[in-house]
Design a protein around this motif. Sequence first.
Motif, PDB file in Angstrom:
ATOM      1  N   GLY A  31       1.057  -1.370  -0.091  1.00  0.00           N
ATOM      2  CA  GLY A  31      -0.071   0.058  -0.064  1.00  0.00           C
ATOM      3  C   GLY A  31       0.850   1.198  -0.032  1.00  0.00           C
ATOM      4  N   GLY A  32       0.494   2.436  -0.906  1.00  0.00           N
ATOM      5  CA  GLY A  32       1.317   3.370  -0.934  1.00  0.00           C
ATOM      6  C   GLY A  32       2.802   3.249  -1.335  1.00  0.00           C
ATOM      7  N   GLY A  33       2.764   2.219  -2.291  1.00  0.00           N
ATOM      8  CA  GLY A  33       4.026   1.751  -2.625  1.00  0.00           C
ATOM      9  C   GLY A  33       4.968   1.020  -1.817  1.00  0.00           C
ATOM     10  N   GLN A  34       4.825   0.682  -0.764  1.00  0.00           N
ATOM     11  CA  GLN A  34       5.734   0.144   0.306  1.00  0.00           C
ATOM     12  C   GLN A  34       5.063  -1.164   0.849  1.00  0.00           C
ATOM     13  OE1 GLN A  34       6.156   2.933   3.355  1.00  0.00           O
ATOM     14  NE2 GLN A  34       8.118   3.557   2.621  1.00  0.00           N
ATOM     15  N   TYR A  35       5.825  -2.261   1.098  1.00  0.00           N
ATOM     16  CA  TYR A  35       5.361  -3.638   1.528  1.00  0.00           C
ATOM     17  C   TYR A  35       5.006  -3.508   2.962  1.00  0.00           C
ATOM     18  CZ  TYR A  35       7.436  -5.960  -2.652  1.00  0.00           C
ATOM     19  OH  TYR A  35       7.888  -6.158  -3.812  1.00  0.00           O
ATOM     20  N   GLU A  36       3.876  -4.183   3.507  1.00  0.00           N
ATOM     21  CA  GLU A  36       3.537  -4.301   4.833  1.00  0.00           C
ATOM     22  C   GLU A  36       3.516  -5.576   5.223  1.00  0.00           C
ATOM     23  OE1 GLU A  36       2.773  -2.294   7.162  1.00  0.00           O
ATOM     24  OE2 GLU A  36       3.129  -0.301   6.323  1.00  0.00           O
ATOM     25  N   PHE A  37       4.395  -6.054   5.997  1.00  0.00           N
ATOM     26  CA  PHE A  37       4.391  -7.537   6.458  1.00  0.00           C
ATOM     27  C   PHE A  37       3.703  -7.583   7.777  1.00  0.00           C
ATOM     28  CE2 PHE A  37       8.075  -6.352   3.912  1.00  0.00           C
ATOM     29  CZ  PHE A  37       8.554  -7.367   3.209  1.00  0.00           C
ATOM     30  N   GLY A  38       2.791  -8.606   7.403  1.00  0.00           N
ATOM     31  CA  GLY A  38       1.874  -8.775   8.628  1.00  0.00           C
ATOM     32  C   GLY A  38       2.130 -10.243   9.369  1.00  0.00           C
ATOM     33  N   SER A  39       1.072 -10.781  10.211  1.00  0.00           N
ATOM     34  CA  SER A  39       1.551 -12.002  10.777  1.00  0.00           C
ATOM     35  C   SER A  39       1.628 -13.288  10.032  1.00  0.00           C
ATOM     36  CB  SER A  39       0.448 -12.255  11.867  1.00  0.00           C
ATOM     37  OG  SER A  39      -1.109 -12.262  11.286  1.00  0.00           O
ATOM     38  N   GLN A  40       0.917 -13.102   8.963  1.00  0.00           N
ATOM     39  CA  GLN A  40       1.374 -14.315   8.077  1.00  0.00           C
ATOM     40  C   GLN A  40       2.722 -14.250   7.613  1.00  0.00           C
ATOM     41  OE1 GLN A  40      -0.931 -16.947   7.257  1.00  0.00           O
ATOM     42  NE2 GLN A  40       1.106 -17.691   6.593  1.00  0.00           N
ATOM     43  N   CYS A  41       3.364 -13.276   7.336  1.00  0.00           N
ATOM     44  CA  CYS A  41       4.644 -13.154   6.546  1.00  0.00           C
ATOM     45  C   CYS A  41       5.515 -13.463   8.086  1.00  0.00           C
ATOM     46  CB  CYS A  41       5.005 -11.760   6.465  1.00  0.00           C
ATOM     47  SG  CYS A  41       4.230 -11.375   4.600  1.00  0.00           S
ATOM     48  N   VAL A  42       5.080 -13.028   9.171  1.00  0.00           N
ATOM     49  CA  VAL A  42       5.897 -13.597  10.318  1.00  0.00           C
ATOM     50  C   VAL A  42       5.996 -15.041  10.332  1.00  0.00           C
ATOM     51  CG1 VAL A  42       6.012 -13.471  12.707  1.00  0.00           C
ATOM     52  CG2 VAL A  42       5.689 -11.433  11.589  1.00  0.00           C
TER      53      VAL A  42
END
Length: 415
Positions: A31-42
Amino acid sequence: MKIGTFARKFGLNVSTVRFYVNNGLLVPDKGGGQYEFGSQCVEDMKNILKYKQYRFSIEEIQLLFFMEKASRFQDEIVLEVCADILQQKRSALLQERDQLDRCIEELEAEIENLPAPAVREPSEGGVPFSYIPYLYCPHCQVPLQLDSASLANSRLKKGRLWCECGYAAEIEDGVVLTRGHTVETPFRAFDNVGSVSAVLDQYSRHYRMLMEKTYVWLYSQMTKLLEEPCHILAGPFTLNFLLEYITKLGTEHTYIIFDPSLKRINKLRQYLSACDHNNIIYVAGTGAELPVKKGSVDLYIDDYSTTNSLFTYNSFGTENTGPLLKRNGAAMGIFSSYKHAPRSIRNFRIKHPDFAPEKMDMGRLKHCWQEQGLEWIAEKHIGDTTPGESHYEEDADGEWVKVYGYLARKTPRRR
C-alpha cells in the motif's frame, strides 16, 4: 510492519527479504508503494528459517509452501508427498551425518599427525658470496667496504658494511641490518609480523579469494619474464606471494627481501627455511637504506608493498625501488583501489593521521612508476569485494574495494 523493521526482527538484510518476496515465499501487502509485512509473513519467515536450518533448498521450500497453502493440508495425497519430502531430507541428513563423523575422525588423525616445527640451526642463512659485488652504498652508489667478516659455507654470517660517506650497515646472523631498521613493524593497519595468520584474521574469505586469483595472474605473467637466473626484489610489508610461489619460481634466482622490522624478517626466514633456497638476502631496513646496486634488479614484486607503504609512509616507495631495476627490469604486483571506500579510508586515518587518501588510486601508482621510467604494460581488474560483507577490520558498511594486478616495465630513456 515495514520491510526494514521486518528484516531487523529476523536479523536479515533487506535484500534477503526482497529475495524471498521475489521468489514467492513471502507475500506482503502493498500500500502506498511500500510493503507491509503482517502476521502471516512472520509465520512464513519462521518456516523459511526452519526449513533452511534443515538444509532445504529454495526450490524445495517453494514446493512445501505451495502444497501447504494450496491444500491447507486437507488432502491425504499432499500429506503423503510432504511426509516423503521430509523423510528424504531426514535420510540425506543421516547420510551426511555419517560422512561428517568419518571426516571428523580423519581430521582428528590429521591433527595428531601435524609435523612439529622444524628446528633450524642459527648458522643457516647469510649473504651469499655471489651477491657481494652488488652490495653498494645507496647514497654514493659505490661498492661497500667489508670489515670483521665471518664466513661459513660460502656465505657472510657477520660483518660490517660501510662507505666513506658515512653509510654503514651490519650483518648479524646472516641478516643485513641498516640504520633504518626497527624491531616492531611501523605498519599499523594490522599486525603483519605473523603474516600468514594476519591475513586470515584481517581479510574476509572473499577478499582472500581475490588475492589468490591475483597471485595466479602474477605468476602467469612472471613465468614469461623469468627465462634465466634473475635478481628479484620484494618488500616492504610484503604479504604471502613469495611464501606460496618461491618454490615454483625456481632455485636459480637470487631474492632480496627487505622490511623495516627485524621481527618480520625473522618471521619470513622461519617460513622460508624449509624451502632450502640458497640465494635469499634478508635486509632489515627501509627502501631508502637498501645496500643494493642501482640497475641490478630484474624484477620487483609488489605484494601490497606500495599500498602498505602509502599507509605507513605516505609514499608508494617507488622512488626507492624504481632506480634499482635494470634497463629492461619489471615491476608487478597487487593493488587495491579504495576509490569507493572513503569512510573506510577515514578509519585507516585513525591509525595513520598523516595518510593522504587521494593517493589510493591506481592512476597515482601508475604515474609514480612512470616517473621512474617504467611503461604500464598490463592491468587486470581481478574483482571487487562485496559491500554487504565485512572484509577487513577498518571497512565501512556498504563500501567496496577493487583488486587489481599490474605489470610495468622499464624502458631506456630517450635522448
